[in-house]
Motif scaffolding. Structure first.
Motif, PDB file in Angstrom:
ATOM      1  N   ASP A  88       7.991   3.095 -41.609  1.00  0.00           N
ATOM      2  CA  ASP A  88       8.398   2.996 -43.011  1.00  0.00           C
ATOM      3  C   ASP A  88       7.407   2.182 -43.828  1.00  0.00           C
ATOM      4  OD1 ASP A  88      10.584   4.515 -42.530  1.00  0.00           O
ATOM      5  OD2 ASP A  88      12.022   2.863 -42.448  1.00  0.00           O
ATOM      6  N   TYR A  89       6.912   1.105 -43.238  1.00  0.00           N
ATOM      7  CA  TYR A  89       5.966   0.251 -43.964  1.00  0.00           C
ATOM      8  C   TYR A  89       4.706   1.025 -44.312  1.00  0.00           C
ATOM      9  CZ  TYR A  89       2.674  -3.411 -45.130  1.00  0.00           C
ATOM     10  OH  TYR A  89       1.736  -4.176 -45.793  1.00  0.00           O
ATOM     11  N   PHE A  90       4.138   1.703 -43.322  1.00  0.00           N
ATOM     12  CA  PHE A  90       2.873   2.391 -43.556  1.00  0.00           C
ATOM     13  C   PHE A  90       3.044   3.570 -44.501  1.00  0.00           C
ATOM     14  CE2 PHE A  90       1.994   0.389 -39.381  1.00  0.00           C
ATOM     15  CZ  PHE A  90       0.962  -0.427 -39.814  1.00  0.00           C
ATOM     16  N   TYR A  91       4.135   4.280 -44.374  1.00  0.00           N
ATOM     17  CA  TYR A  91       4.352   5.414 -45.272  1.00  0.00           C
ATOM     18  C   TYR A  91       4.366   4.943 -46.723  1.00  0.00           C
ATOM     19  CZ  TYR A  91       6.780   8.900 -48.031  1.00  0.00           C
ATOM     20  OH  TYR A  91       7.119   9.761 -49.029  1.00  0.00           O
ATOM     21  N   GLN A  92       5.116   3.902 -46.997  1.00  0.00           N
ATOM     22  CA  GLN A  92       5.213   3.398 -48.363  1.00  0.00           C
ATOM     23  C   GLN A  92       3.887   2.818 -48.833  1.00  0.00           C
ATOM     24  OE1 GLN A  92       7.691   3.915 -50.313  1.00  0.00           O
ATOM     25  NE2 GLN A  92       9.199   4.650 -48.826  1.00  0.00           N
ATOM     26  N   LEU A 112     -10.773  12.584 -47.677  1.00  0.00           N
ATOM     27  CA  LEU A 112     -10.582  12.772 -46.244  1.00  0.00           C
ATOM     28  C   LEU A 112      -9.627  11.701 -45.733  1.00  0.00           C
ATOM     29  CD1 LEU A 112     -14.345  13.149 -45.174  1.00  0.00           C
ATOM     30  CD2 LEU A 112     -12.784  14.954 -45.924  1.00  0.00           C
ATOM     31  N   LEU A 113      -8.721  12.090 -44.843  1.00  0.00           N
ATOM     32  CA  LEU A 113      -7.801  11.136 -44.228  1.00  0.00           C
ATOM     33  C   LEU A 113      -8.029  11.153 -42.722  1.00  0.00           C
ATOM     34  CD1 LEU A 113      -4.470  11.948 -46.138  1.00  0.00           C
ATOM     35  CD2 LEU A 113      -6.171  10.198 -46.692  1.00  0.00           C
ATOM     36  N   ASN A 114      -8.341  10.010 -42.171  1.00  0.00           N
ATOM     37  CA  ASN A 114      -8.563   9.890 -40.729  1.00  0.00           C
ATOM     38  C   ASN A 114      -7.214   9.697 -40.042  1.00  0.00           C
ATOM     39  OD1 ASN A 114      -9.262   9.250 -38.121  1.00  0.00           O
ATOM     40  ND2 ASN A 114     -10.342   7.352 -38.630  1.00  0.00           N
ATOM     41  N   ILE A 115      -6.793  10.702 -39.261  1.00  0.00           N
ATOM     42  CA  ILE A 115      -5.502  10.602 -38.564  1.00  0.00           C
ATOM     43  C   ILE A 115      -5.682  10.359 -37.067  1.00  0.00           C
ATOM     44  CG2 ILE A 115      -4.266  12.004 -40.255  1.00  0.00           C
ATOM     45  CD1 ILE A 115      -4.458  14.349 -38.229  1.00  0.00           C
ATOM     46  N   SER A 116      -6.885   9.881 -36.686  1.00  0.00           N
ATOM     47  CA  SER A 116      -7.122   9.562 -35.275  1.00  0.00           C
ATOM     48  C   SER A 116      -7.265   8.078 -35.028  1.00  0.00           C
ATOM     49  CB  SER A 116      -8.379  10.283 -34.765  1.00  0.00           C
ATOM     50  OG  SER A 116      -8.138  11.662 -34.623  1.00  0.00           O
ATOM     51  N   GLY A 118      -6.055   4.013 -35.705  1.00  0.00           N
ATOM     52  CA  GLY A 118      -4.858   3.252 -36.037  1.00  0.00           C
ATOM     53  C   GLY A 118      -3.726   3.509 -35.068  1.00  0.00           C
ATOM     54  N   THR A 119      -2.584   2.921 -35.375  1.00  0.00           N
ATOM     55  CA  THR A 119      -1.417   3.036 -34.504  1.00  0.00           C
ATOM     56  C   THR A 119      -0.710   4.369 -34.740  1.00  0.00           C
ATOM     57  OG1 THR A 119       0.069   2.068 -36.125  1.00  0.00           O
ATOM     58  CG2 THR A 119      -1.098   0.535 -34.674  1.00  0.00           C
ATOM     59  N   PRO A 120       0.167   4.780 -33.826  1.00  0.00           N
ATOM     60  CA  PRO A 120       0.936   6.006 -34.049  1.00  0.00           C
ATOM     61  C   PRO A 120       1.704   5.994 -35.366  1.00  0.00           C
ATOM     62  CG  PRO A 120       1.128   5.337 -31.758  1.00  0.00           C
ATOM     63  CD  PRO A 120       0.387   4.230 -32.463  1.00  0.00           C
ATOM     64  N   ALA A 121       2.213   4.847 -35.765  1.00  0.00           N
ATOM     65  CA  ALA A 121       2.951   4.755 -37.023  1.00  0.00           C
ATOM     66  C   ALA A 121       2.042   5.025 -38.215  1.00  0.00           C
ATOM     67  CB  ALA A 121       3.595   3.379 -37.153  1.00  0.00           C
ATOM     68  N   MET A 122       0.790   4.541 -38.137  1.00  0.00           N
ATOM     69  CA  MET A 122      -0.165   4.796 -39.218  1.00  0.00           C
ATOM     70  C   MET A 122      -0.485   6.285 -39.308  1.00  0.00           C
ATOM     71  SD  MET A 122      -2.887   1.710 -38.681  1.00  0.00           S
ATOM     72  CE  MET A 122      -2.407  -0.026 -38.708  1.00  0.00           C
ATOM     73  N   LYS A 123      -0.772   6.893 -38.162  1.00  0.00           N
ATOM     74  CA  LYS A 123      -1.101   8.327 -38.140  1.00  0.00           C
ATOM     75  C   LYS A 123       0.061   9.162 -38.664  1.00  0.00           C
ATOM     76  CE  LYS A 123      -3.899   7.463 -34.009  1.00  0.00           C
ATOM     77  NZ  LYS A 123      -4.011   7.679 -32.553  1.00  0.00           N
ATOM     78  N   SER A 124       1.275   8.795 -38.267  1.00  0.00           N
ATOM     79  CA  SER A 124       2.462   9.535 -38.728  1.00  0.00           C
ATOM     80  C   SER A 124       2.652   9.390 -40.226  1.00  0.00           C
ATOM     81  CB  SER A 124       3.704   9.046 -37.985  1.00  0.00           C
ATOM     82  OG  SER A 124       3.595   9.297 -36.610  1.00  0.00           O
ATOM     83  N   GLY A 125       2.391   8.184 -40.737  1.00  0.00           N
ATOM     84  CA  GLY A 125       2.537   7.958 -42.168  1.00  0.00           C
ATOM     85  C   GLY A 125       1.635   8.859 -42.983  1.00  0.00           C
ATOM     86  N   LEU A 126       0.384   9.008 -42.539  1.00  0.00           N
ATOM     87  CA  LEU A 126      -0.552   9.876 -43.242  1.00  0.00           C
ATOM     88  C   LEU A 126      -0.138  11.343 -43.130  1.00  0.00           C
ATOM     89  CD1 LEU A 126      -3.977   8.232 -42.312  1.00  0.00           C
ATOM     90  CD2 LEU A 126      -2.839   8.225 -44.540  1.00  0.00           C
ATOM     91  N   LEU A 127       0.330  11.742 -41.955  1.00  0.00           N
ATOM     92  CA  LEU A 127       0.766  13.128 -41.757  1.00  0.00           C
ATOM     93  C   LEU A 127       1.950  13.477 -42.646  1.00  0.00           C
ATOM     94  CD1 LEU A 127       0.431  13.545 -37.889  1.00  0.00           C
ATOM     95  CD2 LEU A 127      -0.670  14.980 -39.608  1.00  0.00           C
TER      96      LEU A 127
END
Length: 443
Positions: A88-92, A112-116, A118-127
């Motif tokens: 929730d923190y990263f998404y917001q 460009l957004l790097n989704i590889s 950071g933590t799983p929560a960071m990657k999920s937030g970007l996705l």
């Protein structure tokens, strides 16, 4: 401004993996895409590493120098952030940051957004941000050299030595980047709406929704939707044009002289399925007049046109009975005897009631006569009423006024086709559903 901007969380294998001496995801994206600006998102732990040995900026600056270009850097610091697993923190946070980035971009810029990294929560937030479709961007995923999970080792990290040993610095290094095509939630929702419209035979509505998507997102099926919408309008010229263009054939009856009757009947059945009962009953007359005529020609060799003449009115051609052609013929005698009490047959237009009389007097097969009488009874009892009065027509209305359900009426029409000489196979009647499946498989 034609700028390429990379937003990237900084992860455990950035900038260079100490276990394989190859680029981490952030550095590899910069090597391949050559962004003009890199915006790095650093948590407390990553900031500590940067302050310890300048590892991230050091490698980015060395890469820019190697590639003989300028690259701008920006660091977003989150020193207080230690709970790196909280989605929730990263998404917001990412939503606010990327919105601010977009405010400074124009239509020529690419994000460009790097989704590889950071933590799983960071990657999920970007996705999730990309799925919601608020900020168009390219999602970049970077494969590890070993095609497995990276090991994170930070102790005794020597960034200068790792840069010199980095195999990705060699000419012709393998591009491990992949652009992930993540459908937006908006696209997913619209495609589901399109599918529902197709299943409801509302192709115009499906086409309207499809045209709110990007052209490349609908190129697999948009022509077929257009073909379906024109088919329902009996616009065979445009249907044939799409068939020629796509090679997708969906009309089982292809001879134009036969196709119009069959497709008209299919159109009636679609109206029945959509519970458009008024339109259904209003469409009965033109078809049964033609079917009755074809029955007389096929079974008795009687061509109604031989007893008619043409005339023009308001630029259009019409047909009417010709008394001089009826005189002294069997057809004329039958019609005169039927209307003897009215002084003989003197009708102008060719109506289904006239053709019904001829079939009753000439046809020997009782079942066919009964079928014709029933369809004429349906037309007489409800079609004229629906055509000339403001009224509600429901399934109950059909049953009460004709004694037949809508499906029964449609089945009688289908049965009458068997007596016309048209080669209509049973499976042809499912052609709209087969066409729908064809379209759905392409979405």
């Amino acid at each position: 401004m034609n700028q390429t901007i990379l937003f990237t969380p900084v992860g455990g294998t950035d900038p260079i993996s100490s276990t394989n001496c190859r680029d981490g995801s952030m550095l590899h994206i910069c090597r391949i895409y050559k962004p003009d600006k890199v915006i790095m998102y650093m948590t407390k732990e990553m900031l500590a590493y940067q302050e310890e040995d300048n590892r991230y900026l050091y490698c980015l600056e060395r890469l820019a120098k190697m590639q003989k270009r300028e690259m701008e850097y920006e660091t977003i610091e989150r020193r207080e952030l230690t709970k790196v697993h909280e989605f929730d923190y990263f998404y917001q946070d990412f939503r606010v940051i990327i919105e601010q980035i977009y405010e400074k971009m124009d239509d020529t810029d690419v994000l460009l957004l790097n989704i590889s990294s950071g933590t799983p929560a960071m990657k999920s937030g970007l996705l999730v941000l990309q799925t919601l479709g608020e900020f168009p961007a390219k999602l970049i995923q970077v494969a590890t050299p070993e095609k497995r999970i990276n090991e994170h080792i930070h102790r005794d990290y020597d960034v200068v030595t790792l840069w010199e040993l980095n195999e990705d610095n060699e000419e012709g290094c393998l591009n491990r980047c992949k652009e992930v095509q993540c459908p937006t939630l908006s696209k997913i929702k619209k495609e589901e709406i399109i599918k529902k419209h197709i299943l409801a035979y509302d192709y115009k509505a499906a086409l309207d929704v499809a045209d709110t998507l990007e052209k490349e997102e609908t190129e697999n099926y948009r022509d077929l939707l257009y073909m379906a919408s024109r088919r329902l309008m009996l616009d065979f010229a445009n249907v044939d044009a799409v068939i020629r263009k796509t090679g997708m054939q969906c009309l089982p009856v292809r001879t134009s002289s036969e196709r119009k009757y069959f497709e008209y009947a299919l159109n009636m059945e679609i109206r029945l399925k959509k519970e458009e009962y008024v339109d259904f009953v209003r469409s009965i007359t033109p078809l049964i007049v033609d079917l009755f005529e074809m029955v007389l020609e096929k079974r008795e060799g009687i061509k109604i046109d031989d007893y008619c003449e043409r005339y023009r009115k308001n630029g259009k051609e019409f047909r009417k009975w010709a008394p001089e052609k009826l005189k002294g013929t069997k057809i004329g005698e039958i019609l005169d005897s039927e209307y003897d009490k009215d002084g003989g047959f003197n009708a102008r237009e060719v109506y289904s009631i006239h053709l019904k009389v001829l079939i009753e007097r000439i046809e020997q097969e009782k079942h066919l006569v009964e079928l014709v009488q029933n369809l004429r009874f349906v037309e007489e009892n409800i079609r004229n009423l629906a055509a000339h009065e403001i009224m509600s027509v429901t399934e109950d209305t059909l049953q009460k006024m004709t004694g037949f359900s809508g499906n029964k009426i449609m089945n009688m029409i289908k049965e009458l086709f068997h007596y016309t000489g048209l080669n209509i196979k049973k499976e042809y009647w499912d052609s709209y559903d087969k066409m729908n499946q064809m379209i759905l498989e392409r979405i």
